[in-house]
Design a protein around this motif. Structure first.
Motif, PDB file in Angstrom:
ATOM      1  N   ARG A 187      27.715  48.459  44.552  1.00  0.00           N
ATOM      2  CA  ARG A 187      27.626  47.834  45.907  1.00  0.00           C
ATOM      3  C   ARG A 187      26.371  47.701  46.603  1.00  0.00           C
ATOM      4  NH1 ARG A 187      31.520  45.520  43.936  1.00  0.00           N
ATOM      5  NH2 ARG A 187      33.674  45.912  44.777  1.00  0.00           N
TER       6      ARG A 187
ATOM      7  N   TYR B  21      37.370  52.851  49.866  1.00  0.00           N
ATOM      8  CA  TYR B  21      37.264  51.598  50.459  1.00  0.00           C
ATOM      9  C   TYR B  21      36.043  51.454  51.387  1.00  0.00           C
ATOM     10  CZ  TYR B  21      41.589  49.977  48.997  1.00  0.00           C
ATOM     11  OH  TYR B  21      42.762  49.423  48.206  1.00  0.00           O
TER      12      TYR B  21
ATOM     13  N   TRP C  43      43.891  39.791  39.158  1.00  0.00           N
ATOM     14  CA  TRP C  43      42.540  39.885  39.090  1.00  0.00           C
ATOM     15  C   TRP C  43      41.952  38.652  38.056  1.00  0.00           C
ATOM     16  CZ3 TRP C  43      39.607  40.880  42.722  1.00  0.00           C
ATOM     17  CH2 TRP C  43      40.087  42.066  43.789  1.00  0.00           C
TER      18      TRP C  43
ATOM     19  N   ASN D 149      37.503  47.190  45.633  1.00  0.00           N
ATOM     20  CA  ASN D 149      38.850  45.959  45.776  1.00  0.00           C
ATOM     21  C   ASN D 149      40.106  46.556  45.900  1.00  0.00           C
ATOM     22  OD1 ASN D 149      36.037  44.666  44.302  1.00  0.00           O
ATOM     23  ND2 ASN D 149      36.882  43.405  45.702  1.00  0.00           N
ATOM     24  N   ALA D 150      40.226  47.564  45.005  1.00  0.00           N
ATOM     25  CA  ALA D 150      41.565  47.959  45.107  1.00  0.00           C
ATOM     26  C   ALA D 150      41.496  49.345  44.649  1.00  0.00           C
ATOM     27  CB  ALA D 150      42.551  47.085  44.512  1.00  0.00           C
TER      28      ALA D 150
ATOM     29  N   PRO E 187      34.342  42.705  40.906  1.00  0.00           N
ATOM     30  CA  PRO E 187      35.626  43.130  41.453  1.00  0.00           C
ATOM     31  C   PRO E 187      35.726  44.701  40.641  1.00  0.00           C
ATOM     32  CG  PRO E 187      36.157  41.456  39.980  1.00  0.00           C
ATOM     33  CD  PRO E 187      34.543  41.575  40.033  1.00  0.00           C
TER      34      PRO E 187
ATOM     35  N   VAL F 141      38.273  47.768  40.517  1.00  0.00           N
ATOM     36  CA  VAL F 141      39.644  48.396  40.876  1.00  0.00           C
ATOM     37  C   VAL F 141      39.517  50.025  40.272  1.00  0.00           C
ATOM     38  CG1 VAL F 141      41.965  48.666  40.166  1.00  0.00           C
ATOM     39  CG2 VAL F 141      40.813  46.365  40.579  1.00  0.00           C
TER      40      VAL F 141
ATOM     41  N   ALA G 217      43.285  35.542  41.309  1.00  0.00           N
ATOM     42  CA  ALA G 217      42.037  35.696  41.786  1.00  0.00           C
ATOM     43  C   ALA G 217      40.911  34.822  41.356  1.00  0.00           C
ATOM     44  CB  ALA G 217      41.449  37.024  42.065  1.00  0.00           C
TER      45      ALA G 217
ATOM     46  N   LEU H 208      37.136  34.483  40.597  1.00  0.00           N
ATOM     47  CA  LEU H 208      36.201  35.534  40.655  1.00  0.00           C
ATOM     48  C   LEU H 208      35.081  34.667  40.747  1.00  0.00           C
ATOM     49  CD1 LEU H 208      37.726  37.759  37.987  1.00  0.00           C
ATOM     50  CD2 LEU H 208      37.847  38.074  40.394  1.00  0.00           C
TER      51      LEU H 208
END
Length: 142
Positions: free
Chosen positions: A75, A101, A129, A106-107, A84, A86, A133, A135
């Motif tokens: 990030r 989070y 995903w 993302n999850a 993405p 997860v 989704a 991407l």
């Protein structure tokens, strides 16, 4: 075959094998790439010569650099930020969920112990995903 792999950051051989078994059972042939710890994942993700992963499945509790640090790196880096991510963890702790989070996951999914439930969780995750989704395109290499 899609040139961009699913990057699985998982130190447990059993959990990694379970992902492979579940994917075969689901008839999925997505290319998988594994990093066994956070240091290997960091090195892999920072290597701009390697294909950008389509999706990162990230375990939290890793030797060395842990999953939270890998997520923070993703990030922080403008090139990696759109990936993405997860989290797949055995931890149901509110502290872990909230921290992930806050770091921009993302999850967050808790790994079921039951293989049937794990396979179904993986099916739903990958269908969403990699199917539903939209991407981001991999950024231009810097």
């Amino acid at each position: 075959m899609h040139p961009h792999p699913i990057l699985i950051v998982e130190d447990s051989d059993e959990d990694f094998e379970a992902i492979g078994w579940a994917m075969r059972r689901l008839g999925r042939h997505d290319p998988l790439e594994r990093c066994q710890d956070g240091d290997e994942a960091t090195e892999r993700l920072l290597d701009r010569a390697r294909p950008w992963p389509r999706l990162v499945l990230l375990d939290l509790n890793l030797p060395g650099t842990d999953g939270r640090e890998v997520l923070a790196l993703i990030r922080r880096d403008p090139y990696l930020r759109p990936l993405p991510v997860v989290v797949l963890s055995t931890s149901a702790s509110d502290e872990d969920v909230n921290a992930c989070y806050e770091l921009g996951v993302n999850a967050y999914l808790i790994k079921p112990v039951n293989f049937e439930q794990f396979t179904e969780q993986l099916r739903v995750t990958l269908d969403f995903w990699l199917g539903l989704a939209r991407l981001p395109d991999p950024p231009e290499r810097a």
